[in-house]
Write a protein that holds these residues in place. Sequence first.
Motif, short mmCIF file in Angstrom:
data_model
loop_
_atom_site.label_atom_id
_atom_site.label_comp_id
_atom_site.label_asym_id
_atom_site.label_seq_id
_atom_site.Cartn_x
_atom_site.Cartn_y
_atom_site.Cartn_z
N PRO A 8 0.81 -1.23 0.00
CA PRO A 8 0.00 0.00 0.00
C PRO A 8 0.84 1.27 0.00
O PRO A 8 0.34 2.35 -0.33
CB PRO A 8 -0.82 -0.11 1.29
CG PRO A 8 -0.03 -1.02 2.17
CD PRO A 8 0.71 -1.95 1.26
N ARG A 26 -4.06 1.64 -10.48
CA ARG A 26 -3.73 2.11 -9.13
C ARG A 26 -3.59 3.63 -9.15
O ARG A 26 -3.05 4.19 -10.09
CB ARG A 26 -2.40 1.55 -8.63
CG ARG A 26 -2.30 0.07 -8.65
CD ARG A 26 -2.49 -0.48 -7.29
NE ARG A 26 -2.53 -1.93 -7.41
CZ ARG A 26 -2.19 -2.74 -6.48
NH1 ARG A 26 -1.78 -2.28 -5.34
NH2 ARG A 26 -2.28 -4.04 -6.66
N GLN A 76 -3.40 3.07 -4.21
CA GLN A 76 -4.77 2.64 -3.94
C GLN A 76 -5.35 2.04 -5.21
O GLN A 76 -5.23 2.62 -6.29
CB GLN A 76 -5.60 3.84 -3.50
CG GLN A 76 -7.04 3.52 -3.23
CD GLN A 76 -7.84 4.77 -2.86
OE1 GLN A 76 -7.37 5.89 -2.96
NE2 GLN A 76 -9.07 4.57 -2.46
#
Length: 107
Positions: A8, A26, A76
């Motif tokens: 992450p 992402r 993310q």
Amino acid sequence: MTNNFANPSYTITAGKTLSGVSPVDRKVRVVCGRVWLTIAGDDCDFWLTDDETVVIPANRMVVVESDQQASLIELQTVTSQVVTNQPEFLVANYLQKLSQKLTHVFA
């Protein structure tokens, strides 16, 4: 270093790179620092600083290099449909690409 952007977040030390291919779209956000980001097949590169974002598409080689200090980036997972329908993403992406082209023209 090549990876699949599975974590992450990543801390990239000054002058070092992180590269890889993500299996899904992402969103990359710079938490602190300044990075240069390039996506295979794109006409322009991106300079990102604190709290700026760019979406990297799935299955494309991406290279992120930290500038003169360590940088922290967060990733993310997003869906392409959500990203392309957000006006703020479209405007930000357009302005980033326009800025890069103008820099190239006037360099």
